[in-house]
Design a protein around this motif. Sequence first.
Motif, mmCIF file in Angstrom:
data_model
loop_
_atom_site.group_PDB
_atom_site.id
_atom_site.type_symbol
_atom_site.label_atom_id
_atom_site.label_comp_id
_atom_site.label_asym_id
_atom_site.label_seq_id
_atom_site.Cartn_x
_atom_site.Cartn_y
_atom_site.Cartn_z
ATOM 1 N N GLU A 1 -64.647 76.451 36.845
ATOM 2 C CA GLU A 1 -65.162 76.501 35.473
ATOM 3 C C GLU A 1 -64.042 76.329 34.448
ATOM 4 O OE1 GLU A 1 -67.139 80.245 35.425
ATOM 5 O OE2 GLU A 1 -69.013 79.435 36.284
ATOM 6 N N THR B 1 -64.808 79.835 41.807
ATOM 7 C CA THR B 1 -65.739 79.472 40.734
ATOM 8 C C THR B 1 -65.055 79.544 39.374
ATOM 9 O OG1 THR B 1 -67.637 80.275 42.025
ATOM 10 C CG2 THR B 1 -67.938 80.057 39.641
ATOM 11 N N ALA B 2 -64.236 80.566 39.165
ATOM 12 C CA ALA B 2 -63.514 80.701 37.894
ATOM 13 C C ALA B 2 -62.548 79.541 37.699
ATOM 14 C CB ALA B 2 -62.767 82.030 37.850
ATOM 15 N N HIS C 1 -68.435 71.100 39.258
ATOM 16 C CA HIS C 1 -67.816 71.065 37.937
ATOM 17 C C HIS C 1 -66.935 69.842 37.720
ATOM 18 C CE1 HIS C 1 -68.989 75.227 36.887
ATOM 19 N NE2 HIS C 1 -68.853 75.452 38.187
ATOM 20 N N ASP D 1 -61.458 74.469 34.847
ATOM 21 C CA ASP D 1 -60.896 73.131 35.014
ATOM 22 C C ASP D 1 -59.403 73.166 35.344
ATOM 23 O OD1 ASP D 1 -61.045 70.388 35.232
ATOM 24 O OD2 ASP D 1 -60.725 70.022 33.089
#
Length: 214
Positions: free
Chosen positions: A122, A118-119, A151, A124
């Motif tokens: 987020e 997830t990090a 994302h 990119d």
Amino acid sequence: MVVGLDQYLEQVRDVLRPGTRVLSSGLGAEEARARAAVAEAAAGRAVALIGSGDAGVYAMASPALEYADERIDVVGVPGVTAALAAGALLGAPLGHDHAYLSLSDLHTPWDVIERRVTAAAEGDFVTLFYNPRSRARDWQLGKALGILATHRSPDTPVGVVRNASRPGERVHLATLATLDPAIVDMYSVVVVGSSDTRLVAGRMVTPRGYRWRS
């Protein structure tokens, strides 16, 4: 003396000197191999601990150095990790910031892995998945790709390289929307582009992020 995973030792057996003592073991015995190599070195023997790629990237340098002490002179020999070999075959997907993540939950809880994916999503980052899928772990890659898809656009380039720089090498290009996780196994590395990564003449390219000055 040479210590290593049986399948990796087979790849270098032809370069071993006659009479070389070989200690091989199967998958899942990383800690035992590291302890054995350190014990032999501590006893005064010259020991080579064999792996694939680079010993310091998801490999044997870390467990071996955990057990080694000041009695042992350790020499690390740099290698080419799967991400670099795959990146060269795909084009230039690592041209800007990128993150390596292992999807194996054998030593890292899935909730920790999920948080890291997830990090990366987020942030990119171009994201590279090691240990992406096996017979016993067949859902983690799909879950990770789903996190990235929240994302990034569906047409984000994705590359899968199997057996990079080895016999049977295979390169597959897809997108987040079209990649079939079933084609991926433990001999593969998966490279998911950032929002800036594009396909140019059939090659994955991530711009370096600044303009050249004249």
